[in-house]
Motif scaffolding. Structure first.
Motif, PDB file in Angstrom:
ATOM      1  N   VAL A 233       0.861  -1.192   0.000  1.00 45.68           N
ATOM      2  CA  VAL A 233       0.000   0.000   0.000  1.00 45.68           C
ATOM      3  C   VAL A 233       0.897   1.242   0.000  1.00 45.68           C
ATOM      4  O   VAL A 233       1.720   1.422   0.913  1.00 45.68           O
ATOM      5  CB  VAL A 233      -0.926  -0.001   1.246  1.00 45.68           C
ATOM      6  CG1 VAL A 233      -1.905   1.178   1.181  1.00 45.68           C
ATOM      7  CG2 VAL A 233      -1.677  -1.326   1.375  1.00 45.68           C
ATOM      8  N   THR A 234       0.753   2.082  -1.007  1.00 45.90           N
ATOM      9  CA  THR A 234       1.698   3.192  -1.170  1.00 45.90           C
ATOM     10  C   THR A 234       1.426   4.345  -0.187  1.00 45.90           C
ATOM     11  O   THR A 234       0.274   4.678   0.099  1.00 45.90           O
ATOM     12  CB  THR A 234       1.676   3.755  -2.609  1.00 45.90           C
ATOM     13  OG1 THR A 234       0.388   4.318  -2.861  1.00 45.90           O
ATOM     14  CG2 THR A 234       1.956   2.679  -3.638  1.00 45.90           C
ATOM     15  N   ALA A 235       2.525   4.954   0.267  1.00 38.44           N
ATOM     16  CA  ALA A 235       2.438   6.112   1.172  1.00 38.44           C
ATOM     17  C   ALA A 235       2.483   7.413   0.376  1.00 38.44           C
ATOM     18  O   ALA A 235       2.431   8.496   0.958  1.00 38.44           O
ATOM     19  CB  ALA A 235       3.589   6.069   2.164  1.00 38.44           C
ATOM     20  N   MET A 236       2.626   7.286  -0.940  1.00 41.48           N
ATOM     21  CA  MET A 236       2.755   8.472  -1.805  1.00 41.48           C
ATOM     22  C   MET A 236       2.344   8.088  -3.216  1.00 41.48           C
ATOM     23  O   MET A 236       2.185   6.895  -3.510  1.00 41.48           O
ATOM     24  CB  MET A 236       4.202   8.951  -1.804  1.00 41.48           C
ATOM     25  CG  MET A 236       5.148   7.903  -2.345  1.00 41.48           C
ATOM     26  SD  MET A 236       6.872   8.178  -1.938  1.00 41.48           S
ATOM     27  CE  MET A 236       6.939   7.815  -0.209  1.00 41.48           C
ATOM     28  N   ASP A 237       2.183   9.084  -4.062  1.00 38.92           N
ATOM     29  CA  ASP A 237       1.926   8.813  -5.472  1.00 38.92           C
ATOM     30  C   ASP A 237       3.223   8.271  -6.071  1.00 38.92           C
ATOM     31  O   ASP A 237       4.217   8.985  -6.138  1.00 38.92           O
ATOM     32  CB  ASP A 237       1.523  10.134  -6.144  1.00 38.92           C
ATOM     33  CG  ASP A 237       1.250   9.945  -7.632  1.00 38.92           C
ATOM     34  OD1 ASP A 237       1.395   8.818  -8.122  1.00 38.92           O
ATOM     35  OD2 ASP A 237       0.894  10.940  -8.289  1.00 38.92           O
ATOM     36  N   GLY A 278      -3.743   9.248  -0.341  1.00 40.71           N
ATOM     37  CA  GLY A 278      -4.306  10.587  -0.462  1.00 40.71           C
ATOM     38  C   GLY A 278      -4.491  11.252   0.894  1.00 40.71           C
ATOM     39  O   GLY A 278      -4.678  10.552   1.871  1.00 40.71           O
ATOM     40  N   PRO A 279      -4.462  12.575   0.981  1.00 46.37           N
ATOM     41  CA  PRO A 279      -4.233  13.547  -0.090  1.00 46.37           C
ATOM     42  C   PRO A 279      -2.778  13.684  -0.542  1.00 46.37           C
ATOM     43  O   PRO A 279      -2.508  14.423  -1.481  1.00 46.37           O
ATOM     44  CB  PRO A 279      -4.714  14.866   0.530  1.00 46.37           C
ATOM     45  CG  PRO A 279      -4.735  14.663   1.992  1.00 46.37           C
ATOM     46  CD  PRO A 279      -4.779  13.203   2.268  1.00 46.37           C
ATOM     47  N   GLY A 280      -1.835  12.990   0.065  1.00 49.05           N
ATOM     48  CA  GLY A 280      -0.447  13.075  -0.410  1.00 49.05           C
ATOM     49  C   GLY A 280       0.524  12.635   0.658  1.00 49.05           C
ATOM     50  O   GLY A 280       0.127  12.333   1.797  1.00 49.05           O
ATOM     51  N   TYR A 281       1.807  12.592   0.289  1.00 49.85           N
ATOM     52  CA  TYR A 281       2.851  12.181   1.232  1.00 49.85           C
ATOM     53  C   TYR A 281       2.935  13.182   2.378  1.00 49.85           C
ATOM     54  O   TYR A 281       2.968  14.392   2.151  1.00 49.85           O
ATOM     55  CB  TYR A 281       4.196  12.088   0.489  1.00 49.85           C
ATOM     56  CG  TYR A 281       5.328  11.616   1.378  1.00 49.85           C
ATOM     57  CD1 TYR A 281       5.291  10.352   1.939  1.00 49.85           C
ATOM     58  CD2 TYR A 281       6.407  12.435   1.655  1.00 49.85           C
ATOM     59  CE1 TYR A 281       6.322   9.906   2.769  1.00 49.85           C
ATOM     60  CE2 TYR A 281       7.447  11.997   2.473  1.00 49.85           C
ATOM     61  CZ  TYR A 281       7.381  10.728   3.028  1.00 49.85           C
ATOM     62  OH  TYR A 281       8.393  10.294   3.837  1.00 49.85           O
ATOM     63  N   CYS A 283       0.669  14.018   4.255  1.00 46.52           N
ATOM     64  CA  CYS A 283      -0.610  14.697   4.480  1.00 46.52           C
ATOM     65  C   CYS A 283      -1.556  13.664   5.078  1.00 46.52           C
ATOM     66  O   CYS A 283      -1.839  12.647   4.438  1.00 46.52           O
ATOM     67  CB  CYS A 283      -1.238  15.188   3.179  1.00 46.52           C
ATOM     68  SG  CYS A 283      -0.191  16.307   2.285  1.00 46.52           S
ATOM     69  N   PRO A 284      -2.049  13.901   6.294  1.00 46.11           N
ATOM     70  CA  PRO A 284      -2.908  12.898   6.921  1.00 46.11           C
ATOM     71  C   PRO A 284      -4.200  12.685   6.146  1.00 46.11           C
ATOM     72  O   PRO A 284      -4.717  13.608   5.507  1.00 46.11           O
ATOM     73  CB  PRO A 284      -3.199  13.489   8.302  1.00 46.11           C
ATOM     74  CG  PRO A 284      -2.666  14.862   8.308  1.00 46.11           C
ATOM     75  CD  PRO A 284      -1.813  15.082   7.120  1.00 46.11           C
ATOM     76  N   SER A 285      -4.734  11.451   6.185  1.00 44.03           N
ATOM     77  CA  SER A 285      -6.013  11.163   5.519  1.00 44.03           C
ATOM     78  C   SER A 285      -7.028  10.788   6.593  1.00 44.03           C
ATOM     79  O   SER A 285      -6.647  10.305   7.664  1.00 44.03           O
ATOM     80  CB  SER A 285      -5.849  10.002   4.538  1.00 44.03           C
ATOM     81  OG  SER A 285      -5.624   8.797   5.247  1.00 44.03           O
ATOM     82  N   GLU A 286      -8.311  10.972   6.264  1.00 42.49           N
ATOM     83  CA  GLU A 286      -9.363  10.649   7.235  1.00 42.49           C
ATOM     84  C   GLU A 286      -9.370   9.156   7.550  1.00 42.49           C
ATOM     85  O   GLU A 286      -9.483   8.739   8.690  1.00 42.49           O
ATOM     86  CB  GLU A 286     -10.714  11.048   6.645  1.00 42.49           C
ATOM     87  CG  GLU A 286     -11.363  12.162   7.424  1.00 42.49           C
ATOM     88  CD  GLU A 286     -12.622  12.645   6.744  1.00 42.49           C
ATOM     89  OE1 GLU A 286     -13.591  11.870   6.670  1.00 42.49           O
ATOM     90  OE2 GLU A 286     -12.609  13.806   6.267  1.00 42.49           O
ATOM     91  N   GLU A 287      -9.246   8.328   6.497  1.00 41.10           N
ATOM     92  CA  GLU A 287      -9.315   6.874   6.739  1.00 41.10           C
ATOM     93  C   GLU A 287      -8.056   6.396   7.470  1.00 41.10           C
ATOM     94  O   GLU A 287      -8.115   5.459   8.268  1.00 41.10           O
ATOM     95  CB  GLU A 287      -9.538   6.081   5.445  1.00 41.10           C
ATOM     96  CG  GLU A 287      -8.499   6.312   4.381  1.00 41.10           C
ATOM     97  CD  GLU A 287      -8.457   5.222   3.324  1.00 41.10           C
ATOM     98  OE1 GLU A 287      -9.323   4.341   3.286  1.00 41.10           O
ATOM     99  OE2 GLU A 287      -7.489   5.272   2.529  1.00 41.10           O
ATOM    100  N   SER A 308       2.377   3.439   8.084  1.00 45.06           N
ATOM    101  CA  SER A 308       1.622   2.246   8.498  1.00 45.06           C
ATOM    102  C   SER A 308       0.133   2.520   8.724  1.00 45.06           C
ATOM    103  O   SER A 308      -0.688   1.627   8.550  1.00 45.06           O
ATOM    104  CB  SER A 308       2.252   1.632   9.754  1.00 45.06           C
ATOM    105  OG  SER A 308       3.465   1.008   9.402  1.00 45.06           O
ATOM    106  N   GLY A 309      -0.217   3.760   9.122  1.00 49.25           N
ATOM    107  CA  GLY A 309      -1.631   4.092   9.312  1.00 49.25           C
ATOM    108  C   GLY A 309      -2.387   3.971   8.001  1.00 49.25           C
ATOM    109  O   GLY A 309      -3.495   3.427   7.940  1.00 49.25           O
ATOM    110  N   LYS A 310      -1.773   4.442   6.925  1.00 46.56           N
ATOM    111  CA  LYS A 310      -2.432   4.385   5.612  1.00 46.56           C
ATOM    112  C   LYS A 310      -2.448   2.946   5.092  1.00 46.56           C
ATOM    113  O   LYS A 310      -3.406   2.520   4.438  1.00 46.56           O
ATOM    114  CB  LYS A 310      -1.749   5.341   4.635  1.00 46.56           C
ATOM    115  CG  LYS A 310      -2.064   6.810   4.975  1.00 46.56           C
ATOM    116  CD  LYS A 310      -1.396   7.791   4.037  1.00 46.56           C
ATOM    117  CE  LYS A 310      -1.822   9.229   4.400  1.00 46.56           C
ATOM    118  NZ  LYS A 310      -1.141  10.252   3.592  1.00 46.56           N
ATOM    119  N   ALA A 311      -1.392   2.183   5.391  1.00 49.43           N
ATOM    120  CA  ALA A 311      -1.377   0.771   4.959  1.00 49.43           C
ATOM    121  C   ALA A 311      -2.455  -0.009   5.704  1.00 49.43           C
ATOM    122  O   ALA A 311      -3.149  -0.851   5.115  1.00 49.43           O
ATOM    123  CB  ALA A 311      -0.001   0.152   5.223  1.00 49.43           C
TER     124      ALA A 311
END
Ligand SMILES: Cc1ncc(COP(=O)(O)O)c(C=O)c1O
Length: 352
Positions: A233-237, A278-281, A283-287, A308-311
């Motif tokens: 799961v990517t942490a950035m584009d 998203g929204p980017g490296y 940058c925190p995301s809601e999910e 790891s939070g985004k993963a």
């Protein structure tokens, strides 16, 4: 091609290496979340790699990278990343501990306060790293600033060379064939733990950035003949997924060559999930925020907002959508990053 655990360990032991971490890292079942999600959810705690207070995936890579730097007779180690790079922080202590001078070129994605360095940047300074902050120019992307910092590092290395000072240049994230060996080694360790726990994983989730961790995971999975589907799961584009996976495939194949294994991996061996950075490296995301709270409140485990939070949000999303069938055995690899909880507010987001 498949090897026994003993054979794989023997192959790894022939590589240049220094000892940095505490291994094996813990592997255990998350009972509360397993019940809530209807799967068998396990975690491997690579946030506990040691040996400073804050572990992480780079410690495994650095055992081989610093090993190679020492074998090459280097005096200095260069590396790159964002100002809050976990990789740069772990490189700082791993190099210093081994008598090498750490030199960092760090892109200011979130500009630090020069009078109040926080989190990883503060630790880099404590470890005695020589820090060069690369400010982003008007409209410049992180990727472009990174490219600029690599050039600055290269000319610095050339200047030192003229004074007979030898450097080992570690790419961003430790992403080369030597760093990749760290996660090949992790998969050998995991195969041994799976055997003793009597568990076979159907799926494995982890965060990916430079791609070195996933290269090692997929190469290690291959030599240990593990059947699990690895979700990176990517942490950035990361741009073009095929190119990104292709670069990882090259690193994985090169690491296997170092081990004397004649096997070529290709982009199809990787599963990249680009839906959660998203929204980017940085940058925190809601999910991501929701995933951090859930893991903290159900299991007492902290995962960071950048990686790891985004993963973990990616894992939750696949379970909730039904893409992961009920009762599947799912492994989450915690790759560290907890220092970021003490970083700039823009990176942390609204966790409370
Ligand atoms: C905490 C954390 N998790 C995951 C990653 C991604 O690892 P890789 O760069 O090997 O893809 C990083 C990279 O810096 C990281 O710091």
């Amino acid at each position: 091609m498949s090897f026994t655990i003993q054979e794989a360990k023997a192959m790894i032991s022939s590589m240049p290496r220094v000892s940095l971490g505490f291994f094996p890292t813990p592997l255990y079942r998350l009972d509360s979340l397993s019940e809530e999600l209807g799967i068998n959810l396990w975690i491997k705690r690579d946030d506990f790699t040691g040996s400073n207070l804050f572990g992480g995936n780079k410690t495994r890579k650095l055992e081989f990278l610093i090993g190679k730097a020492k074998a090459d007779g280097a005096d200095c180690v260069f590396t790159y990343g964002a100002t809050q790079s976990n990789h740069a922080m772990q490189t700082s202590w791993a190099a210093a501990k081994n008598g090498l001078n750490p030199i960092l070129y760090l892109a200011a994605v979130v500009p630090p306060d020069p009078d109040d360095y926080k989190a990883n940047l503060l630790l880099d300074s404590i470890y005695g790293a020589e820090i060069h902050i690369v400010d982003l120019e008007e409209g410049e992307s992180f990727a472009d600033a990174e490219k600029r910092s690599f050039k600055m590092g290269k000319s610095h290395i050339a200047r030192l060379e003229e004074q007979d000072i030898k450097s080992y240049d570690i790419p961003m994230g430790g992403a080369n064939e030597y760093g990749t060996l760290g996660y090949v080694n992790c998969m050998i360790e995991l195969a041994e733990q799976m055997e003793s726990e009597g568990v076979r994983f159907d799926h494995m989730y982890h965060s990916t950035g430079s791609g070195g961790t996933m290269a090692g995971i997929v190469a290690g999975k291959r030599i240990m003949d593990l059947a699990m589907q690895v979700h990176s799961v990517t942490a950035m584009d990361v741009g073009d997924e095929d190119k990104y996976a292709g670069r990882a495939a090259q690193m994985a194949s090169d690491a296997l060559t170092l081990l004397g294994v004649n096997e070529t991996l290709s982009a199809e061996h990787f599963l990249i999930d680009q839906n959660h950075y998203g929204p980017g490296y940085e940058c925190p995301s809601e999910e991501g925020t929701e995933a951090i709270r859930l893991l903290a409140r159900k299991e007492g485990i902290l995962v960071d907002p950048v990686y790891s939070g985004k993963a973990f949000a990616g894992l939750l999303s696949d379970v909730r959508s039904g893409a992961i069938p009920e009762d599947s055995n799912v492994l989450f690899l915690h790759t560290g990053g907890s220092t970021v909880f003490f970083a700039e507010k823009e990176i942390i987001g609204n966790l409370v």
